[in-house]
Design a protein around this motif. Structure first.
Motif, PDB file in Angstrom:
ATOM      1  N   ASP A  92       0.229  -1.358  -0.103  1.00  0.00           N
ATOM      2  CA  ASP A  92       0.175   0.591   0.416  1.00  0.00           C
ATOM      3  C   ASP A  92       0.990   1.412   0.217  1.00  0.00           C
ATOM      4  N   LYS A  93       2.348   1.005   0.900  1.00  0.00           N
ATOM      5  CA  LYS A  93       2.660   2.742   0.750  1.00  0.00           C
ATOM      6  C   LYS A  93       3.872   2.881  -0.420  1.00  0.00           C
ATOM      7  N   THR A  94       4.209   1.968  -1.206  1.00  0.00           N
ATOM      8  CA  THR A  94       5.068   1.635  -1.894  1.00  0.00           C
ATOM      9  C   THR A  94       3.984   2.220  -3.143  1.00  0.00           C
ATOM     10  N   ASP A  95       2.750   1.907  -3.803  1.00  0.00           N
ATOM     11  CA  ASP A  95       2.069   1.815  -4.386  1.00  0.00           C
ATOM     12  C   ASP A  95       1.398   3.497  -4.478  1.00  0.00           C
ATOM     13  N   MET A  96       0.886   3.512  -3.601  1.00  0.00           N
ATOM     14  CA  MET A  96       0.590   5.269  -3.061  1.00  0.00           C
ATOM     15  C   MET A  96       2.015   6.033  -3.495  1.00  0.00           C
ATOM     16  N   GLN A  97       3.206   5.951  -3.444  1.00  0.00           N
ATOM     17  CA  GLN A  97       4.606   6.632  -3.165  1.00  0.00           C
ATOM     18  C   GLN A  97       4.020   6.597  -4.684  1.00  0.00           C
ATOM     19  N   HIS A  98       4.808   5.645  -5.244  1.00  0.00           N
ATOM     20  CA  HIS A  98       4.577   5.418  -7.560  1.00  0.00           C
ATOM     21  C   HIS A  98       3.582   6.523  -7.433  1.00  0.00           C
ATOM     22  N   ALA A 108      -0.093  15.513 -15.116  1.00  0.00           N
ATOM     23  CA  ALA A 108      -0.902  14.690 -15.592  1.00  0.00           C
ATOM     24  C   ALA A 108      -2.479  14.947 -15.263  1.00  0.00           C
ATOM     25  N   ASN A 109      -3.590  15.013 -15.471  1.00  0.00           N
ATOM     26  CA  ASN A 109      -5.123  14.993 -14.935  1.00  0.00           C
ATOM     27  C   ASN A 109      -5.637  13.733 -14.516  1.00  0.00           C
ATOM     28  N   ALA A 110      -5.365  12.852 -15.027  1.00  0.00           N
ATOM     29  CA  ALA A 110      -5.572  11.277 -14.378  1.00  0.00           C
ATOM     30  C   ALA A 110      -3.909  10.582 -14.263  1.00  0.00           C
ATOM     31  N   LEU A 111      -4.703   9.109 -13.540  1.00  0.00           N
ATOM     32  CA  LEU A 111      -3.917   7.964 -13.685  1.00  0.00           C
ATOM     33  C   LEU A 111      -4.614   6.973 -13.690  1.00  0.00           C
ATOM     34  N   LYS A 112      -3.941   6.195 -15.336  1.00  0.00           N
ATOM     35  CA  LYS A 112      -4.540   5.118 -14.945  1.00  0.00           C
ATOM     36  C   LYS A 112      -4.182   3.666 -14.876  1.00  0.00           C
ATOM     37  N   ILE A 113      -4.955   2.936 -14.343  1.00  0.00           N
ATOM     38  CA  ILE A 113      -4.410   1.599 -13.110  1.00  0.00           C
ATOM     39  C   ILE A 113      -5.255   0.302 -13.799  1.00  0.00           C
ATOM     40  N   GLU A 114      -4.454  -0.844 -14.453  1.00  0.00           N
ATOM     41  CA  GLU A 114      -4.794  -2.118 -15.149  1.00  0.00           C
ATOM     42  C   GLU A 114      -5.320  -2.457 -13.821  1.00  0.00           C
ATOM     43  N   GLY A 115      -6.095  -3.522 -14.248  1.00  0.00           N
ATOM     44  CA  GLY A 115      -7.020  -4.489 -13.266  1.00  0.00           C
ATOM     45  C   GLY A 115      -8.324  -4.722 -12.534  1.00  0.00           C
ATOM     46  N   ALA A 116      -8.331  -5.582 -11.444  1.00  0.00           N
ATOM     47  CA  ALA A 116      -9.318  -5.330 -10.891  1.00  0.00           C
ATOM     48  C   ALA A 116      -9.058  -5.479  -9.351  1.00  0.00           C
ATOM     49  N   HIS A 117      -7.730  -5.880  -9.295  1.00  0.00           N
ATOM     50  CA  HIS A 117      -7.523  -5.717  -7.844  1.00  0.00           C
ATOM     51  C   HIS A 117      -7.341  -4.466  -6.834  1.00  0.00           C
ATOM     52  N   ILE A 118      -6.992  -3.126  -7.830  1.00  0.00           N
ATOM     53  CA  ILE A 118      -6.606  -2.415  -7.701  1.00  0.00           C
ATOM     54  C   ILE A 118      -7.647  -1.582  -6.778  1.00  0.00           C
TER      55      ILE A 118
END
Length: 270
Positions: A92-98, A108-118
Protein backbone atom coordinates in the motif's frame (compact mmCIF):
# COMPACT_ATOMS: atom_id res chain seq x y z
CA UNK A 1 -9.12 22.14 -20.99
CA UNK A 2 -12.27 20.12 -20.37
CA UNK A 3 -12.71 19.26 -16.65
CA UNK A 4 -13.80 15.86 -15.39
CA UNK A 5 -17.42 16.87 -14.91
CA UNK A 6 -17.56 17.79 -18.60
CA UNK A 7 -17.07 14.12 -19.53
CA UNK A 8 -19.83 13.12 -17.11
CA UNK A 9 -22.12 15.58 -18.88
CA UNK A 10 -21.08 14.19 -22.26
CA UNK A 11 -22.13 10.72 -21.08
CA UNK A 12 -25.47 12.04 -19.83
CA UNK A 13 -26.09 13.80 -23.13
CA UNK A 14 -25.11 10.80 -25.23
CA UNK A 15 -22.16 12.67 -26.75
CA UNK A 16 -19.27 10.36 -27.64
CA UNK A 17 -15.82 10.98 -26.13
CA UNK A 18 -12.68 10.72 -28.28
CA UNK A 19 -9.49 9.45 -26.66
CA UNK A 20 -6.16 8.84 -28.41
CA UNK A 21 -3.06 7.11 -27.07
CA UNK A 22 -0.05 9.32 -27.86
CA UNK A 23 3.41 9.32 -26.37
CA UNK A 24 5.36 12.45 -27.31
CA UNK A 25 5.31 16.14 -28.20
CA UNK A 26 4.45 15.94 -31.94
CA UNK A 27 1.76 13.26 -31.64
CA UNK A 28 0.12 14.97 -28.67
CA UNK A 29 0.26 18.31 -30.48
CA UNK A 30 -1.47 16.79 -33.51
CA UNK A 31 -4.08 15.17 -31.26
CA UNK A 32 -4.89 18.51 -29.65
CA UNK A 33 -5.03 20.26 -33.02
CA UNK A 34 -7.46 17.58 -34.21
CA UNK A 35 -9.76 18.24 -31.26
CA UNK A 36 -9.18 14.90 -29.49
CA UNK A 37 -10.71 15.27 -26.03
CA UNK A 38 -8.47 12.97 -23.97
CA UNK A 39 -4.88 11.89 -24.55
CA UNK A 40 -3.71 8.66 -22.95
CA UNK A 41 0.02 8.29 -22.46
CA UNK A 42 -0.09 4.51 -22.34
CA UNK A 43 2.56 2.02 -21.34
CA UNK A 44 1.98 0.48 -24.77
CA UNK A 45 4.82 2.84 -25.69
CA UNK A 46 6.98 -0.10 -24.65
CA UNK A 47 6.09 -1.92 -27.87
CA UNK A 48 5.15 1.01 -30.11
CA UNK A 49 8.03 3.38 -29.39
CA UNK A 50 10.69 1.49 -27.44
CA UNK A 51 10.57 -1.82 -29.33
CA UNK A 52 9.88 -4.12 -26.36
CA UNK A 53 7.89 -7.35 -26.73
CA UNK A 54 5.41 -6.25 -24.06
CA UNK A 55 4.64 -3.46 -21.59
CA UNK A 56 6.51 -5.23 -18.80
CA UNK A 57 9.82 -3.48 -19.45
CA UNK A 58 8.39 0.03 -19.17
CA UNK A 59 9.52 1.95 -16.08
CA UNK A 60 8.01 4.82 -14.16
CA UNK A 61 10.81 7.03 -15.49
CA UNK A 62 9.80 6.09 -19.05
CA UNK A 63 6.22 7.11 -18.28
CA UNK A 64 7.29 10.40 -16.75
CA UNK A 65 9.56 11.20 -19.70
CA UNK A 66 6.84 10.58 -22.30
CA UNK A 67 3.97 12.09 -20.33
CA UNK A 68 5.91 15.32 -19.82
CA UNK A 69 6.63 15.48 -23.55
CA UNK A 70 2.95 14.91 -24.34
CA UNK A 71 1.94 17.64 -21.89
CA UNK A 72 4.29 20.10 -23.62
CA UNK A 73 2.63 19.23 -26.93
CA UNK A 74 -0.95 19.39 -25.63
CA UNK A 75 -1.15 22.05 -22.94
CA UNK A 76 -4.94 22.33 -23.13
CA UNK A 77 -5.97 18.67 -23.37
CA UNK A 78 -7.01 16.30 -20.57
CA UNK A 79 -4.11 13.85 -20.20
CA UNK A 80 -4.19 10.42 -18.55
CA UNK A 81 -0.96 8.54 -17.83
CA UNK A 82 -0.50 4.82 -17.18
CA UNK A 83 1.02 3.46 -14.02
CA UNK A 84 3.42 0.88 -15.48
CA UNK A 85 4.06 -2.73 -14.53
CA UNK A 86 5.64 -3.17 -11.10
CA UNK A 87 4.43 0.14 -9.67
CA UNK A 88 1.09 -1.28 -8.46
CA UNK A 89 0.45 -4.24 -6.20
CA UNK A 90 3.74 -4.01 -4.31
CA UNK A 91 2.36 -2.81 -0.97
CA UNK A 92 0.00 0.00 0.00
CA UNK A 93 2.71 2.49 0.93
CA UNK A 94 4.84 1.89 -2.17
CA UNK A 95 1.82 1.94 -4.47
CA UNK A 96 0.81 5.35 -3.12
CA UNK A 97 4.35 6.69 -3.42
CA UNK A 98 4.42 5.66 -7.08
CA UNK A 99 1.00 7.17 -7.74
CA UNK A 100 1.90 10.48 -6.10
CA UNK A 101 5.24 10.64 -7.92
CA UNK A 102 3.76 9.97 -11.36
CA UNK A 103 0.82 12.35 -10.90
CA UNK A 104 2.95 15.15 -9.46
CA UNK A 105 5.90 14.93 -11.85
CA UNK A 106 3.91 14.67 -15.09
CA UNK A 107 1.16 17.24 -14.43
CA UNK A 108 -1.26 14.68 -15.85
CA UNK A 109 -4.96 15.08 -15.11
CA UNK A 110 -5.46 11.45 -14.08
CA UNK A 111 -3.68 8.13 -13.66
CA UNK A 112 -4.77 4.92 -15.38
CA UNK A 113 -4.40 1.71 -13.42
CA UNK A 114 -5.01 -1.81 -14.73
CA UNK A 115 -6.80 -4.65 -13.05
CA UNK A 116 -9.61 -5.44 -10.62
CA UNK A 117 -7.24 -5.80 -7.69
CA UNK A 118 -6.47 -2.11 -7.38
CA UNK A 119 -9.64 -0.86 -5.68
CA UNK A 120 -7.82 -0.01 -2.40
CA UNK A 121 -5.39 2.18 -4.36
CA UNK A 122 -8.26 3.83 -6.23
CA UNK A 123 -9.87 4.74 -2.89
CA UNK A 124 -6.67 6.16 -1.43
CA UNK A 125 -5.83 8.13 -4.56
CA UNK A 126 -9.36 9.55 -4.60
CA UNK A 127 -9.06 10.55 -0.94
CA UNK A 128 -5.97 12.69 -1.59
CA UNK A 129 -7.20 14.14 -4.88
CA UNK A 130 -5.65 11.96 -7.58
CA UNK A 131 -8.26 11.05 -10.26
CA UNK A 132 -8.02 7.43 -11.40
CA UNK A 133 -9.14 5.87 -14.68
CA UNK A 134 -9.66 2.13 -14.18
CA UNK A 135 -8.86 -0.43 -16.90
CA UNK A 136 -10.63 -3.80 -17.09
CA UNK A 137 -11.03 -6.59 -19.61
CA UNK A 138 -7.81 -7.26 -21.47
CA UNK A 139 -5.10 -5.72 -19.30
CA UNK A 140 -1.79 -5.86 -21.21
CA UNK A 141 0.35 -5.87 -18.06
CA UNK A 142 -1.19 -9.26 -17.24
CA UNK A 143 -0.76 -10.72 -20.72
CA UNK A 144 1.48 -13.47 -19.34
CA UNK A 145 -1.57 -14.90 -17.58
CA UNK A 146 -4.53 -13.79 -19.72
CA UNK A 147 -2.91 -13.68 -23.16
CA UNK A 148 -3.82 -11.17 -25.88
CA UNK A 149 -7.31 -12.40 -26.61
CA UNK A 150 -10.98 -11.60 -26.10
CA UNK A 151 -11.85 -11.52 -22.40
CA UNK A 152 -15.00 -12.31 -20.35
CA UNK A 153 -16.32 -14.88 -22.82
CA UNK A 154 -17.96 -17.12 -20.19
CA UNK A 155 -21.03 -16.34 -18.06
CA UNK A 156 -18.95 -16.42 -14.88
CA UNK A 157 -16.25 -14.12 -16.27
CA UNK A 158 -18.84 -11.68 -17.61
CA UNK A 159 -20.64 -11.53 -14.25
CA UNK A 160 -17.33 -10.90 -12.49
CA UNK A 161 -16.45 -8.10 -14.91
CA UNK A 162 -19.80 -6.40 -14.26
CA UNK A 163 -19.18 -6.66 -10.51
CA UNK A 164 -15.61 -5.35 -10.86
CA UNK A 165 -16.74 -2.38 -12.97
CA UNK A 166 -19.32 -1.35 -10.36
CA UNK A 167 -16.75 -1.75 -7.62
CA UNK A 168 -14.36 0.55 -9.51
CA UNK A 169 -17.02 3.25 -9.66
CA UNK A 170 -17.85 2.81 -5.97
CA UNK A 171 -14.15 3.09 -5.13
CA UNK A 172 -13.94 6.49 -6.81
CA UNK A 173 -12.71 5.79 -10.35
CA UNK A 174 -13.59 8.75 -12.58
CA UNK A 175 -13.62 6.78 -15.82
CA UNK A 176 -13.31 3.19 -17.02
CA UNK A 177 -11.50 1.70 -20.02
CA UNK A 178 -12.86 -1.63 -21.25
CA UNK A 179 -10.61 -3.55 -23.63
CA UNK A 180 -11.32 -6.58 -25.84
CA UNK A 181 -14.63 -7.76 -24.41
CA UNK A 182 -17.92 -8.75 -26.09
CA UNK A 183 -19.81 -5.69 -27.32
CA UNK A 184 -23.08 -6.57 -25.59
CA UNK A 185 -21.27 -6.89 -22.26
CA UNK A 186 -19.56 -3.54 -22.78
CA UNK A 187 -22.94 -1.96 -23.58
CA UNK A 188 -24.49 -3.37 -20.40
CA UNK A 189 -21.62 -2.14 -18.22
CA UNK A 190 -21.73 1.29 -19.84
CA UNK A 191 -25.44 1.64 -19.08
CA UNK A 192 -24.99 0.47 -15.49
CA UNK A 193 -22.35 3.07 -14.57
CA UNK A 194 -22.59 6.83 -14.08
CA UNK A 195 -18.91 7.36 -14.97
CA UNK A 196 -17.80 7.45 -18.63
CA UNK A 197 -16.76 4.15 -20.18
CA UNK A 198 -14.17 4.22 -22.99
CA UNK A 199 -13.94 1.19 -25.22
CA UNK A 200 -11.13 -0.34 -27.22
CA UNK A 201 -12.26 -3.46 -29.02
CA UNK A 202 -15.47 -3.28 -27.00
CA UNK A 203 -18.03 -2.24 -29.60
CA UNK A 204 -19.81 1.00 -30.38
CA UNK A 205 -22.08 1.39 -27.36
CA UNK A 206 -19.50 2.61 -24.88
CA UNK A 207 -19.35 6.33 -24.09
CA UNK A 208 -16.20 6.81 -26.14
CA UNK A 209 -13.38 5.13 -28.02
CA UNK A 210 -9.60 4.99 -27.73
CA UNK A 211 -7.04 3.88 -30.30
CA UNK A 212 -3.27 4.27 -30.52
CA UNK A 213 -1.79 7.09 -32.63
CA UNK A 214 0.57 4.71 -34.41
CA UNK A 215 -2.24 2.25 -35.22
CA UNK A 216 -4.56 4.98 -36.50
CA UNK A 217 -1.84 6.25 -38.85
CA UNK A 218 -0.23 2.88 -39.73
CA UNK A 219 3.07 4.21 -38.40
CA UNK A 220 5.70 1.53 -37.78
CA UNK A 221 3.12 -1.10 -36.85
CA UNK A 222 3.66 -4.70 -37.96
CA UNK A 223 0.42 -6.24 -36.70
CA UNK A 224 -2.84 -4.59 -35.78
CA UNK A 225 -5.70 -6.05 -33.74
CA UNK A 226 -9.10 -6.64 -35.35
CA UNK A 227 -10.56 -3.52 -33.72
CA UNK A 228 -8.03 -1.08 -35.24
CA UNK A 229 -9.09 1.12 -38.14
CA UNK A 230 -6.41 3.08 -40.04
CA UNK A 231 -7.24 6.69 -40.91
CA UNK A 232 -3.90 7.51 -42.55
CA UNK A 233 -0.77 5.79 -43.79
CA UNK A 234 2.72 6.71 -42.61
CA UNK A 235 4.20 3.45 -43.91
CA UNK A 236 5.52 5.27 -46.97
CA UNK A 237 8.23 6.80 -44.82
CA UNK A 238 10.65 4.03 -45.75
CA UNK A 239 10.45 4.97 -49.44
CA UNK A 240 11.11 8.60 -48.58
CA UNK A 241 14.15 7.63 -46.50
CA UNK A 242 15.47 5.47 -49.34
CA UNK A 243 15.28 8.47 -51.67
CA UNK A 244 17.14 10.61 -49.12
CA UNK A 245 19.82 7.92 -48.79
CA UNK A 246 20.26 7.72 -52.57
CA UNK A 247 20.48 11.50 -52.97
CA UNK A 248 23.17 11.73 -50.29
CA UNK A 249 25.16 8.92 -51.88
CA UNK A 250 24.97 10.49 -55.35
CA UNK A 251 25.55 14.06 -54.19
CA UNK A 252 22.13 15.28 -55.32
CA UNK A 253 21.41 16.50 -51.80
CA UNK A 254 22.03 19.17 -50.71
CA UNK A 255 21.52 21.26 -53.84
CA UNK A 256 21.95 25.05 -53.82
CA UNK A 257 18.32 25.39 -52.78
CA UNK A 258 19.18 23.82 -49.44
CA UNK A 259 22.57 25.46 -48.91
CA UNK A 260 23.63 28.58 -47.01
CA UNK A 261 25.72 30.49 -49.54
CA UNK A 262 28.11 33.27 -48.64
CA UNK A 263 31.51 33.95 -50.10
CA UNK A 264 33.17 34.06 -46.70
CA UNK A 265 36.43 32.49 -47.87
CA UNK A 266 37.16 35.57 -50.00
CA UNK A 267 37.56 37.48 -46.76
CA UNK A 268 40.01 35.02 -45.22
CA UNK A 269 43.71 35.19 -45.89
CA UNK A 270 44.70 31.59 -46.53
Amino acid sequence: MKPLNHFIEMKKNGEKISMLTAYDYPSAKQAEQAGIEIILVGDSLGMTVLGYDSTVGVTIDDMKHHACAARRGAKDTFIVVDMPFGTVGVDDKTDMQHAIELYRDTRANALKIEGAHITPLVRKCTQIGIPVVAHLGLTPQSFGITGYKLQATSKEAAEKLIKDAKLMEQSGAVMLVLEAIPSDLAAAITKSLSIPVIGIGAGSETDGQVLVYHDVLNYGVDQKPKFVKCYGDFSGGVDALKTYHEEVKTGVFPSLEFTYKKQIMDEIDT
